[in-house]
Structures are given as C-alpha cells and as structure tokens.
Write a protein that holds these residues in place. Structure first.
Motif, short mmCIF file in Angstrom:
data_model
loop_
_atom_site.label_atom_id
_atom_site.label_comp_id
_atom_site.label_asym_id
_atom_site.label_seq_id
_atom_site.Cartn_x
_atom_site.Cartn_y
_atom_site.Cartn_z
N PRO A 72 43.00 47.18 48.51
CA PRO A 72 44.08 47.40 47.53
C PRO A 72 44.79 46.12 47.13
O PRO A 72 45.29 46.03 46.00
N LEU A 75 43.23 44.69 43.98
CA LEU A 75 43.64 45.36 42.75
C LEU A 75 45.05 44.96 42.35
O LEU A 75 45.34 44.78 41.16
N LEU A 231 48.94 51.60 42.77
CA LEU A 231 48.33 50.56 43.60
C LEU A 231 49.22 50.19 44.78
O LEU A 231 48.73 49.99 45.89
#
Length: 361
Positions: A72, A75, A231
């Motif tokens: 994550p 991202l 996110l």
C-alpha cells in the motif's frame, strides 16, 4: 493528390518509440533487479552460510512485514503522498492484539478487532489529508507519535508472551519438506492482487493520474480524495496485519515492536523505482527493492556487523534512491530539450515537399 503525397510515409508513435528490449531492460525496475542478482551472487560467494537454504527461509520471514507494508505504501507514494505512521500502526496492532488475547477474547476475534482498529487509524490519516487538505508528511509524523504513544502507554515496559504454540507454528511453518515458509503463499497472492489493481484497472490508472496532476485527474473523472482515503485506510489495515504477523512470529506483543521499520519500507519502495514526487512506479521493482534490502541486512548480519551499521546502510540507500531519481529526471529533461528541436527540423523539412505537391496538383 500527387504521387509524392501518396508515397509520404505515415507518421506513427511506433515509428519513433524505443525498441521493446530498451523499454523493457533500460528501466529502474530492471536496474534494481540486476543489482539484486549481483548482491546475491557476491554474498553467496563471499559470506559463509549465506547460500544455505535455511538463509532463504529466514530471509522470507524477515522481509514479510516489510513487503506487506510496502504494497500500500507504493500506491500512496505514487499519488504524491506518504505514510510515516505505518511502523507505529504495527506496534499498535501488536498491543491491541495482545491485550485482547490477555483479556480472554478468542484469537480470531482479537485479530479482527485489531485489524479494524488499525483500519480506523489509517482512515484518520486519510481524512486529515483529504478532508482538511493537510500535508500527509506532517499528518503522519503526528499520528506516528500518537499511535506509538498509545501502544507504549498501554503496556509500558511489559510484554505479553503467553501465546498458543499452534499459532506461532502456523506463521513459521514450511511448505512440505522445503525451506520455503508457508507465509510465501499469502504474500504472493497479495502481490498479484496489488499488481493487477495498480497496472490493469481503472482504479490503478486513477492512482497514477492523481500523482501526475490532481487537477487533471479530477477533470478526467477521478475522485482523488476518495482514492487517497481508500489507500490510507488500506495502509492501516495492512500494517495491522503486519503487526499480528510480527507478534506471532516473535511471540511477544510490545508497544515498541517494529520501531524504525518505516525507514526500511520507504527505502525499499524508492529503490524499486517509485518516484517520491508521485506519478511513477511499479510493483515488480518494489518487490526487488524489498528483497534487496532484506538480502543486504541478512548478509551483513551473517558477516557479523551490528544492527546500527545495517541501519546506516539502509539510510544511505534511501538517500541514493532519491538522488538517483532526481538525476534521472534531470537527465531526461535535458535529453528532451535537445531532441525536440531535431524533430521540429524534420517536420519543417517535410513542409516544402507538401507545398510543392500541392502546386504540382
């Protein structure tokens, strides 16, 4: 229309694109993979016991939480943001998991509750960044101290070590008679999921668009704030999962678990080719960056160096990754400014022929 106009070749993007091998091999992803091969080969030759299968087993166990959080984080950084609170969320997850277990909550329920709490912690970061427009660097520095303070304050200097052996055995189990940890399977599944989402879905394209230009992404129909909120929430959830893994592997729930891990995660992500300025990155390069960081750490420990030296080298690699990205970006801009006039000259040289063709008609 004249014969000259008919025979004029059509200008296409493919005609001016780089060869496929250059687009594939001459990238930062390929460079970091090549560096990993070189480091692994050297360590296998020069460092005693590095090439043993047991080394690979412990290497995978060591990099598992870093790899989890790096997914994550990749991202988030591509969108132009950052999350420095991930290691504190790992500690918070460990403490919540341990306290709930100590109070008699079933293990599965304790895991779910700890994960939900960490998802809320990540959502807090996302709300402060998207709803109130605060810089993620400042927000996550604050929540890093907040979450770590809660985790340490809940247990103090004590640790919860009364864990069922069966759960620890699951975390450290091997696949059959090999030296490959069973944890490799869920790690590979998560890597594939994140890679597909980032590189092959509209949501992933929205992540890149948000990192390149928030305004342009909004005009293109991307809900930038919702994307970032998702996110950051996902980052908290995955960090909570890493905290549970960390607790079960070492058999200890402590508030200071994973202290400093955010440095390793960010270093691996940037080494893997993700731009700190956003808009660029790929999952394969990040995986190579994580394995490279773990390989260097494992090799140095086997060579007898202290943890402080390993941390110094990690910091140097982090600085090198940022500097390399800036140098490559500067070089690309310089090359672009020199190539552009040449293309304009070629276009201008074609104009007289087209005018002549019209006259001949």
């Amino acid at each position: 229309m004249s014969l000259l106009a008919e025979k004029a070749p059509a200008r296409t993007y493919a005609a001016h694109a780089k060869p496929w091998w250059q687009r594939t091999l001459m990238t930062r992803d390929s460079a970091i993979i090549a560096l990993l091969v070189v480091v692994w080969t050297y360590a296998s030759i020069a460092i005693l016991n590095f090439s043993d299968p047991i080394t690979v087993y412990f290497l995978v166990l060591d990099i598992a939480p870093i790899l989890l959080i790096a997914l994550p984080m990749t991202l988030i950084i591509i969108t132009g943001e950052i999350d420095l609170s991930v290691a504190s969320v790992v500690g918070l997850s460990s403490v919540l998991f341990g306290v709930l277990h100590r109070e008699g909550v079933p293990m599965a329920a304790a895991m779910v509750l700890a994960l939900l709490a960490c998802a809320v912690a990540g959502a807090l970061n996302g709300v402060l960044v998207t709803r109130y427009g605060l810089p993620s660097l400042a927000v996550t520095i604050g929540t890093m101290a907040l979450f770590r303070g809660i985790a340490v304050g809940a247990l103090g200097t004590t640790a919860i070590t009364d864990w069922p052996d069966a759960w620890g055995d699951v975390v450290q189990a091997r696949i059959g008679d090999s030296q490959i940890p069973l944890m490799t399977i869920p790690l590979v599944v998560l890597v594939v999921i994140f890679a597909v989402v980032l590189h092959f879905t509209p949501f992933g394209r929205g992540i890149f668009a948000a990192g390149l230009s928030k305004d342009a992404a909004r005009f293109s129909g991307v809900n930038v704030d919702r994307t970032k909120l998702i996110l950051f929430t996902l980052s908290g959830l995955i960090s909570g999962l890493a905290g549970i893994y960390f607790t079960l592997r070492y058999g200890s729930a402590r508030g200071d678990n994973a202290t400093g891990m955010e440095l390793q995660v960010i270093a691996a992500v940037l080494l893997g080719g993700v731009s700190i300025f956003g808009g660029r990155g790929a999952i394969p390069g990040v995986i190579a960056g994580v394995v490279l960081i773990g390989t260097i750490g494992s090799a140095l420990r086997l060579d007898g160096l202290s943890a402080n030296i390993i941390q110094i080298i990690t910091g140097v690699l982090l600085i090198a990754a940022v500097v390399a990205a800036s140098v490559l970006g500067w070089t690309g801009r310089i090359v672009g400014t020199y190539r552009l006039p040449k293309e304009r000259v070629e276009q201008s040289s074609d104009e007289p022929s087209s005018k002549n063709s019209k006259k001949s008609e």
